[in-house]
Design a protein around this motif. Structure first.
Motif, mmCIF file in Angstrom:
data_model
loop_
_atom_site.group_PDB
_atom_site.id
_atom_site.type_symbol
_atom_site.label_atom_id
_atom_site.label_comp_id
_atom_site.label_asym_id
_atom_site.label_seq_id
_atom_site.Cartn_x
_atom_site.Cartn_y
_atom_site.Cartn_z
ATOM 1 N N VAL A 1 0.838 -1.200 0.000
ATOM 2 C CA VAL A 1 0.000 0.000 0.000
ATOM 3 C C VAL A 1 0.869 1.244 0.000
ATOM 4 C CG1 VAL A 1 -1.751 1.297 1.262
ATOM 5 C CG2 VAL A 1 -1.889 -1.193 1.157
ATOM 6 N N ALA B 1 -2.046 -4.507 -4.419
ATOM 7 C CA ALA B 1 -1.983 -3.911 -3.080
ATOM 8 C C ALA B 1 -3.232 -4.199 -2.260
ATOM 9 C CB ALA B 1 -1.775 -2.400 -3.196
ATOM 10 N N LEU C 1 -8.462 -1.907 -0.050
ATOM 11 C CA LEU C 1 -7.158 -1.258 -0.001
ATOM 12 C C LEU C 1 -7.053 -0.636 1.384
ATOM 13 C CD1 LEU C 1 -4.608 -0.486 -1.699
ATOM 14 C CD2 LEU C 1 -5.699 1.730 -2.052
#
Length: 431
Positions: free
Chosen positions: A235, A253, A264
């Protein structure tokens, strides 16, 4: 303050040290150190610190406060040596940073600093940081005791175990962007965002939309906690270089919850909100829209430079509030700020959390009066879910998985159904 020259002969133990290129650049830090420690602290340069930390006199140190500014970014290697030396001698580190870039700040924090305080120092911030590092470390069982414990089975059977997205990025969607913004602390915005995303992802067994939840609260984001998901280093890598990222990088991610909701999470470390630019956020949302039917964005409570970017892309911008004066005042501030900048304030959809029950006529009239006085329309009223909400969040489960009959869950489910039906109707009309 005790000077470097008399650190050794001074009979009083030195409990802490500031370490900087020039401590006179951090006058507020000097004042706060004197308030906290009196004469039981010293000041060191980076070179002197490496020498002193290896001496027996350093054994009395409880912590060091390493103060850096933008000029120090060109010499990070020397600063990282000081942090490693402190950690090698079990000395705790508080990082004081003044206008340090987010990448450099992240690098220094990853080396093991126990706490971070921005400069100029907010009132009481250094005191709070010192109190936090004084807290005893969690007790771990000795190896012998741990050895006799039966091995825990692998968590492959957990119903909410995480996984990576299985589909390939094709850019064949045009998702609905639904940011969620809490107008007051503790008003339940993250709980609402997480459960709305899950209800949308499970709204239909045969024709469920593809849904993602993006946690943009880089400092206190709770989506990972509420869904029991780890925070991935990928991230931060994505946020650090969105210019070279594509949809595949975005999906890499992300994690999935129960193979249905794509998330996320916020980064693993607390980062400044300006680590990204409006263009960065725009690219992330555009990539998400191209691959998902619904994009739920959990916003930080702070208004930042890229709030406008999210608002301009939002189909509806949910603003959560409560039936109290602070929420009313914050509504006025927010609308006034948006109007002053010519931003689309009409996209705000006000959600009243912990709304009164329909039998509470007095409170219902208060809701009506508040809406009239603020000249807004309260589009959604969510009931108080009670202790079950906290329990579900602590267990890392949506309300539908932990308390399916909870009144808050039922109301969020109704909202998700209306959003799903409306989107279907729009798509049908376009086709």
């Amino acid at each position: 303050m005790t000077s470097v020259a008399n650190l050794q002969p001074d009979p009083a133990p030195i409990l802490a040290c500031t370490i900087s290129r020039d401590v006179q650049n951090f006058e507020l830090l000097i004042d706060d150190m004197e308030n906290e420690l009196g004469e039981s602290w010293g000041d060191l340069g980076f070179e002197d610190a490496l020498i002193f930390l290896g001496q027996p006199e350093a054994a009395t140190l409880q912590f060091v406060a390493i103060a850096v500014d933008a000029e120090d970014e060109a010499d990070l290697s020397r600063i990282t040596e000081v942090i490693r030396a402190a950690k090698a001698h079990s000395i705790k580190v508080i990082l004081i940073a003044n206008q340090v870039g987010p990448i450099a700040l992240h690098q220094l924090l990853r080396l093991g600093a126990e706490d971070f305080v921005p400069y100029p120092l907010p009132d009481g911030a250094l005191h709070e940081a010192i109190e936090r590092i004084k807290q005893p470390a969690p007790v771990t069982p000795p190896p012998a005791a741990a050895a006799v414990q039966p091995a825990a089975p692998p968590p492959i059977d957990e119903p909410h175990a995480e996984a990576h997205p299985a589909f390939k990025a094709k850019g064949d969607r045009n998702g609905v962007v639904l940011p969620v913004h809490g107008l007051a602390g503790g008003c339940g915005a993250s709980t609402f965002a997480t459960n709305l995303a899950w209800e949308l992802a499970t709204i239909s067994k045969n024709d469920a939309p593809r849904v993602c939840l993006i946690d943009l609260d880089f400092q206190y984001g709770s989506a990972a906690t509420y869904l029991d998901l780890p925070r991935k280093e990928a991230v931060f890598d994505l946020l650090s270089d969105t210019g070279s990222a594509d949809s595949d990088a975005l999906l890499a991610a992300m994690l999935t919850f129960n193979d249905k909701l794509h998330v996320l999470t916020a980064p693993s470390d607390m980062l400044p909100l300006d680590i990204v630019t409006p263009d960065d956020i725009g690219r992330i949302i555009d990539m998400a829209r191209a691959n998902f039917d619904f994009v739920i964005v959990d916003m930080p409570r702070t208004i930042v430079a890229w709030t406008e970017t999210v608002l301009s892309r939002a189909h509806a911008y949910f603003a959560l509030m409560e039936l109290d004066l602070r929420s009313a005042q914050n509504v006025l501030r927010l609308v006034r700020a948006l109007k002053a900048e010519g931003l689309p304030h009409e996209r705000l959809r006000y959600v009243l959390n912990r709304a009164p029950k329909f039998t509470d006529l007095s409170a219902k009239s208060r809701v009506k009066r508040m809406a009239e006085s603020l000249d807004i329309s309260i589009d959604v009223q969510l009931p108080d879910g009670g202790a079950q909400v906290t329990q579900a969040n602590d267990h890392g489960l949506p309300l539908s998985e932990n308390a399916g009959k909870n009144p808050l869950r039922k109301e969020i489910q109704k909202l998700a159904k209306s959003l799903f039906d409306l989107n279907k109707a729009v798509e049908t009309g376009k086709s």
